[in-house]
Scaffold this motif. Structure first.
Motif, PDB file in Angstrom:
ATOM      1  N   GLU A 118      -9.453   0.300  -3.626  1.00 22.11           N
ATOM      2  CA  GLU A 118      -9.792  -0.331  -2.344  1.00 22.11           C
ATOM      3  C   GLU A 118      -9.799   0.653  -1.181  1.00 22.11           C
ATOM      4  N   TYR A 119      -8.933   1.660  -1.238  1.00 23.70           N
ATOM      5  CA  TYR A 119      -8.823   2.619  -0.144  1.00 23.70           C
ATOM      6  C   TYR A 119      -9.766   3.784  -0.417  1.00 23.70           C
ATOM      7  N   ALA A 120     -10.861   3.858   0.330  1.00 22.64           N
ATOM      8  CA  ALA A 120     -11.946   4.808   0.074  1.00 22.64           C
ATOM      9  C   ALA A 120     -11.504   6.271  -0.023  1.00 22.64           C
ATOM     10  N   PRO A 121     -10.595   6.763   0.837  1.00 21.31           N
ATOM     11  CA  PRO A 121     -10.190   8.180   0.748  1.00 21.31           C
ATOM     12  C   PRO A 121      -9.586   8.571  -0.600  1.00 21.31           C
ATOM     13  N   CYS A 142      -1.809   8.945  -1.617  1.00 22.26           N
ATOM     14  CA  CYS A 142      -2.605   8.654  -2.809  1.00 22.26           C
ATOM     15  C   CYS A 142      -1.695   8.265  -3.978  1.00 22.26           C
ATOM     16  N   VAL A 143      -1.606   6.962  -4.222  1.00 24.43           N
ATOM     17  CA  VAL A 143      -0.705   6.461  -5.263  1.00 24.43           C
ATOM     18  C   VAL A 143      -1.096   6.971  -6.642  1.00 24.43           C
ATOM     19  N   TRP A 144      -2.380   6.921  -6.984  1.00 21.65           N
ATOM     20  CA  TRP A 144      -2.782   7.319  -8.347  1.00 21.65           C
ATOM     21  C   TRP A 144      -2.477   8.792  -8.629  1.00 21.65           C
ATOM     22  N   CYS A 145      -2.559   9.617  -7.582  1.00 25.90           N
ATOM     23  CA  CYS A 145      -2.259  11.042  -7.764  1.00 25.90           C
ATOM     24  C   CYS A 145      -0.810  11.247  -8.220  1.00 25.90           C
ATOM     25  N   TYR A 146       0.100  10.597  -7.512  1.00 24.25           N
ATOM     26  CA  TYR A 146       1.513  10.773  -7.838  1.00 24.25           C
ATOM     27  C   TYR A 146       1.878  10.043  -9.128  1.00 24.25           C
ATOM     28  N   GLN A 147       1.172   8.953  -9.444  1.00 22.94           N
ATOM     29  CA  GLN A 147       1.401   8.282 -10.727  1.00 22.94           C
ATOM     30  C   GLN A 147       0.970   9.178 -11.891  1.00 22.94           C
TER      31      GLN A 147
END
Length: 255
Positions: free
Chosen positions: A92-95, A110-115
Motif C-alpha cells: 500500500e505504501y508506494a515508497p 520499510c517493514v518488508w526490508c527488515y523482515q
C-alpha cells in the motif's frame, strides 16, 4: 538541609511543575493521550508528562534503531548504500515498492526490508542481542518477522531513552563503525543551531517519536508515546515533541 537549600529546591519544583503544565496543555489542546520524557545528557534535567515507569508498549518501527545495529553486526548488509532488492510484491505504501538501501529502509520504515533480514538473524540471535543491549523486556514472540510489531517485545519511554544514550555515547557491544552508520541514517533534521536524530513508530494504537538532538553542544534525549485512534493522530508523534522542546526553551520557538 538549610533554609537556602530548601528555598532553591522549592523554586526548582515550582519551575518543573509549571513546565509540565505547559506540556500537558499541548496534549490536551490536540486531544491526544500520551506520555513524553525529555532529558539532558548529564541527567540533571528531566521533563516528563504522564510517564508511568511500569508502562511498556510495542516499539513498532523504533525497533529499527537496535535492529539496524544487529543487521550490520551480523554482516547481513555492509553499509547504508548497499541495495536491498525489492521482492516485487506491491504494497500500500508506494515508497516501499522498489529497491531500497539501508538508509531508505530506515527512513521510510520499510517493514518488508527488515523482515527479510529478521528471517536471517533468527529468534535465538535476537534474544541474545535484546539481552546484551538490555532493550525493553528482552522478549520476542512466535513470529521472528513481527515481534516488534505485534509480538511480545515491549519498551517504555524510559527504556527508549536509556538505549538512545548508549547509541549516542557508542557504548554498545557492536563495532563502532556500525553505530556511526546508524547515526548517519538516523539524522533527520539539520538546522543552523541544532540537529535531530530520530525515528518514528506505529503499530495499532502505539505511536512513537524517539531520538536526540544536539544544540549549542548540549544533548537532549526525547521519547514520545501517543495513543493512535485515527490516522490523523500520526502527525502528533513528532509535532507534539517539537512543540514541547520549544515551550521548554530547548530549541528556538521560530523553528
Amino acid at each position: 538541609m538549610n533554609v537556602l537549600a530548601l528555598f532553591i529546591l522549592s523554586l526548582v519544583s515550582i519551575t518543573l511543575y509549571a513546565e509540565e503544565n505547559k506540556i500537558e496543555a499541548l496534549y490536551k489542546l490536540k486531544n491526544i493521550n500520551g506520555s513524553i520524557l525529555i532529558e539532558s545528557d548529564d541527567g540533571k534535567v528531566k521533563h516528563n508528562y504522564n510517564v508511568n515507569d511500569n508502562e511498556r508498549f510495542i516499539p513498532a518501527s523504533t525497533f529499527k534503531i537496535p535492529n539496524t545495529l544487529i543487521i550490520l553486526e551480523e554482516g547481513l548488509i555492509q553499509d547504508q548504500s548497499e541495495t536491498i532488492q525489492w521482492d516485487g510484491q506491491e504494497r500500500e505504501y508506494a515508497p516501499w515498492n522498489k529497491d531500497q538501501t539501508l538508509k531508505s529502509a530506515f527512513q521510510y520504515s520499510c517493514v518488508w526490508c527488515y523482515q527479510h533480514f529478521a528471517k536471517q538473524v533468527g529468534d535465538q540471535k535476537y534474544r541474545q542481542y535484546l539481552q546484551i543491549f538490555d532493550y525493553g523486556n528482552h522478549l520476542t514472540g512466535s513470529d521472528v518477522t513481527r515481534f516488534w510489531l505485534d509480538g511480545e517485545l515491549r519498551t517504555s519511554v524510559n527504556d527508549q531513552i536509556s538505549f538512545l544514550r548508549k547509541v549516542y555515547a557508542e557504548r554498545l557491544p557492536v563495532k563502532k563503525a556500525h553505530i556511526k552508520t546508524l547515526k548517519s541514517i538516523m539524522l533527520s533534521e539539520e538546522h543552523n543551531s541544532y540537529k535531530v536524530w530520530s525515528k518514528t513508530g506505529w503499530s495499532g494504537k502505539d505511536g512513537w517519536f524517539v531520538g536526540y538532538l544536539v544544540i549549542n553542544k548540549q544533548v537532549w534525549y526525547f521519547a514520545n508515546h501517543i495513543e493512535i485512534n485515527q490516522n490523523s493522530d500520526l502527525k502528533f508523534r513528532k509535532s507534539l515533541t517539537m512543540e514541547a522542546l520549544k515551550v521548554l526553551d530547548i530549541i528556538p520557538p521560530k523553528h
